[in-house]
Design a protein around this motif. Structure first.
Motif, mmCIF file in Angstrom:
data_model
loop_
_atom_site.group_PDB
_atom_site.id
_atom_site.type_symbol
_atom_site.label_atom_id
_atom_site.label_comp_id
_atom_site.label_asym_id
_atom_site.label_seq_id
_atom_site.Cartn_x
_atom_site.Cartn_y
_atom_site.Cartn_z
ATOM 1 N N SER A 1 -15.835 55.344 39.202
ATOM 2 C CA SER A 1 -15.713 53.901 38.732
ATOM 3 C C SER A 1 -16.562 52.966 39.200
ATOM 4 N N ASP A 2 -17.078 53.107 40.137
ATOM 5 C CA ASP A 2 -18.235 51.970 40.851
ATOM 6 C C ASP A 2 -19.407 51.873 40.145
ATOM 7 N N ASP A 3 -19.626 53.307 39.574
ATOM 8 C CA ASP A 3 -20.988 53.234 38.648
ATOM 9 C C ASP A 3 -20.763 53.288 37.126
ATOM 10 N N ILE A 4 -19.585 52.754 36.882
ATOM 11 C CA ILE A 4 -19.607 52.677 35.332
ATOM 12 C C ILE A 4 -20.111 51.083 34.952
ATOM 13 N N VAL A 5 -20.954 51.330 33.934
ATOM 14 C CA VAL A 5 -21.889 50.445 33.293
ATOM 15 C C VAL A 5 -21.397 50.252 31.946
ATOM 16 N N SER A 6 -20.786 48.850 31.539
ATOM 17 C CA SER A 6 -20.470 48.464 30.205
ATOM 18 C C SER A 6 -21.658 47.765 29.828
ATOM 19 N N CYS A 7 -22.119 48.240 28.607
ATOM 20 C CA CYS A 7 -23.290 47.685 27.826
ATOM 21 C C CYS A 7 -22.838 46.435 26.923
ATOM 22 N N CYS A 8 -22.465 45.514 27.581
ATOM 23 C CA CYS A 8 -22.321 44.223 26.677
ATOM 24 C C CYS A 8 -23.534 43.536 26.317
ATOM 25 N N GLY A 9 -23.578 42.794 24.962
ATOM 26 C CA GLY A 9 -24.526 41.863 24.787
ATOM 27 C C GLY A 9 -24.577 41.210 23.545
ATOM 28 N N PRO A 10 -25.492 40.497 22.996
ATOM 29 C CA PRO A 10 -25.643 39.828 21.803
ATOM 30 C C PRO A 10 -26.231 40.648 20.778
ATOM 31 N N ALA A 11 -25.881 40.212 19.422
ATOM 32 C CA ALA A 11 -26.585 41.190 18.366
ATOM 33 C C ALA A 11 -28.157 41.373 18.696
ATOM 34 N N GLY A 12 -28.561 42.630 18.599
ATOM 35 C CA GLY A 12 -29.899 42.652 18.926
ATOM 36 C C GLY A 12 -30.244 43.262 20.190
ATOM 37 N N THR A 13 -29.041 43.539 20.927
ATOM 38 C CA THR A 13 -29.128 44.194 22.125
ATOM 39 C C THR A 13 -29.489 45.664 21.809
ATOM 40 N N VAL A 14 -30.307 46.417 22.784
ATOM 41 C CA VAL A 14 -30.862 47.567 22.705
ATOM 42 C C VAL A 14 -30.598 48.249 23.929
ATOM 43 N N ILE A 15 -30.075 49.482 23.658
ATOM 44 C CA ILE A 15 -29.584 50.279 24.803
ATOM 45 C C ILE A 15 -30.315 51.642 24.918
ATOM 46 N N PHE A 16 -31.046 52.063 25.763
ATOM 47 C CA PHE A 16 -31.607 53.211 26.028
ATOM 48 C C PHE A 16 -30.784 54.256 27.113
ATOM 49 N N THR A 17 -30.343 55.397 26.709
ATOM 50 C CA THR A 17 -29.758 56.072 27.423
ATOM 51 C C THR A 17 -29.529 57.485 27.300
ATOM 52 N N ASP A 18 -29.415 58.331 28.335
ATOM 53 C CA ASP A 18 -29.338 59.770 28.397
ATOM 54 C C ASP A 18 -28.212 60.107 28.062
ATOM 55 N N THR A 19 -27.516 60.701 27.092
ATOM 56 C CA THR A 19 -26.107 61.019 26.530
ATOM 57 C C THR A 19 -25.757 62.370 27.223
ATOM 58 N N ALA A 20 -26.953 63.136 27.536
ATOM 59 C CA ALA A 20 -26.868 64.825 27.932
ATOM 60 C C ALA A 20 -26.507 64.840 29.523
ATOM 61 N N ARG A 21 -27.135 63.864 30.226
ATOM 62 C CA ARG A 21 -26.981 64.363 31.642
ATOM 63 C C ARG A 21 -25.976 63.216 32.062
ATOM 64 N N PHE A 22 -25.410 62.249 31.447
ATOM 65 C CA PHE A 22 -24.716 61.255 31.926
ATOM 66 C C PHE A 22 -23.359 61.137 31.323
ATOM 67 N N PHE A 23 -22.084 61.059 31.858
ATOM 68 C CA PHE A 23 -20.955 60.847 31.090
ATOM 69 C C PHE A 23 -21.030 59.434 30.503
ATOM 70 N N HIS A 24 -20.363 59.426 29.274
ATOM 71 C CA HIS A 24 -20.527 58.262 28.560
ATOM 72 C C HIS A 24 -19.417 58.156 27.461
ATOM 73 N N ARG A 25 -19.210 57.139 27.028
ATOM 74 C CA ARG A 25 -18.291 56.921 25.858
ATOM 75 C C ARG A 25 -18.213 55.338 25.255
ATOM 76 N N GLY A 26 -17.570 55.150 24.052
ATOM 77 C CA GLY A 26 -17.639 53.895 23.320
ATOM 78 C C GLY A 26 -16.232 53.304 23.782
ATOM 79 N N LYS A 27 -16.146 52.462 24.716
ATOM 80 C CA LYS A 27 -14.950 51.822 25.264
ATOM 81 C C LYS A 27 -14.111 51.472 24.180
ATOM 82 N N PRO A 28 -12.541 51.840 24.051
ATOM 83 C CA PRO A 28 -11.816 51.600 23.189
ATOM 84 C C PRO A 28 -11.853 50.010 22.862
ATOM 85 N N ALA A 29 -12.151 49.730 21.386
ATOM 86 C CA ALA A 29 -12.255 48.370 21.287
ATOM 87 C C ALA A 29 -10.912 47.651 20.837
ATOM 88 N N THR A 30 -10.543 46.566 21.338
ATOM 89 C CA THR A 30 -9.416 45.732 21.215
ATOM 90 C C THR A 30 -9.558 44.362 20.297
#
Length: 317
Positions: A223-252
């Motif tokens: 959990s120390d290495d969980i990255v939450s990709c927050c940002g304004p409209a226009g934020t761009v995220i490059f990520t490897d979704t095969a080698r690394f665990f990922h998810r969409g955090k449940p929106a509230t």
């Protein structure tokens, strides 16, 4: 129940192929072919500079790199975001109704995206293909685009649980936020610890992961290495979704709307687990026909598979 059985039978060839590809002797052959392909293609990799080189370095180190459309100066970036935002907002009521009726993964219907070809074609620009090729190490396939709509119901289901994508050994996903996303808005999250248990030597297994599974795979302090990709409209995220665990955090706090472009090698390890966007092959062919050869090969990657692989129907979404 009937629909579940239908999907089970439809996906049987893909499940059988995955089991075959993970048999020890087959794994060895596939691994050797993959290593040889990487070595042969290495001299032909694009030469990157500036922020593009930083993106690939960030992917190699952490599996993620976060920036903005403005910083990248991507062609037509704001136009594509505005088109996709309007599509998402027009789809909002339908998305909430689908979720209320039990649908767990909701995207803007692909036929509506096809009516806005600039969204699909945005992912085929040379610059993004260069980044994908440099990171993947092989000529990239473009698996298309989805416009994801996450309803803010707080449920941890489907892709809101930790998982890895199953198309290939390495992948690149490029996400664009269509509005501001904070911690309550369902940000994309990933864990910047490479899962060392997935490779050609031991095979590939895909399951949704809970805390116990993540601890066993990545260590007690993952959990120390969980990255939450927050940002304004226009934020761009490059990520490897095969080698690394990922998810969409449940929106509230509010619904989340984002575009996802997907890339892997033109000869992916699991072609029968690709084609996840729901786009029709005939529509892709129509959009790709007038494009330059590189873009055609990326979009029409299935045409270059062996006949044996082409006849295996892709697993359902």
């Amino acid at each position: 129940m009937i629909e579940r059985r239908r999907r089970w039978f439809r996906d049987m060839p893909a499940r059988m192929a995955l089991k075959l590809f993970n048999r020890p002797r087959v794994r060895i052959i596939l691994g050797r072919k993959y290593s040889d392909a990487l070595r042969i293609h290495q001299p032909a990799l694009p030469r990157l500079s500036g922020i593009d080189a930083k993106i690939v370095a960030g992917l190699e180190k952490d599996g993620v790199y976060i920036t903005t459309v403005d910083a990248l100066n991507l062609a037509d970036g704001h136009i594509v975001i505005e088109e996709a935002r309007k599509l998402s907002e027009a789809f909002a009521d339908e998305a909430r109704e689908r979720v209320a009726n039990g649908e767990v993964f909701v995207i803007v219907p692909p036929d509506r995206i096809i009516d806005h070809p600039s969204i699909y074609l945005f992912g085929l620009q040379d610059r993004l293909l260069d980044i994908a090729e440099s990171y993947i190490g092989l000529p990239p396939a473009y698996d298309g685009v989805t416009v994801n709509y996450t309803v803010a119901d707080g449920r941890e289901i489907s892709t809101r649980k930790w998982h890895r994508d199953w198309e290939d050994r390495r992948m690149l996903k490029v996400a664009l936020y269509l509005h501001d996303v904070d911690e309550d808005g369902g940000p994309f999250q990933m864990i910047r610890r490479h899962d060392m248990h997935q490779n050609d030597e031991v095979g590939f297994d895909y399951e949704l992961a809970d805390d116990a599974a993540l601890t066993a795979t990545l260590g007690a302090t993952y959990s120390d290495d969980i990255v939450s990709c927050c940002g304004p409209a226009g934020t761009v995220i490059f990520t490897d979704t095969a080698r690394f665990f990922h998810r969409g955090k449940p929106a509230t706090g509010r619904d989340r709307m984002a575009i996802f472009f997907s890339y892997f090698a033109q000869q992916p390890r699991h072609p029968f687990l690709c084609e996840r966007t729901g786009m029709q092959r005939r529509d892709i062919l129509r959009l790709a026909e007038p494009l330059p050869r590189r873009q055609q090969r990326a979009a029409l990657w299935r045409q270059y598979l062996s006949i044996a692989l082409r006849i295996i129907p892709p697993a359902s979404l």
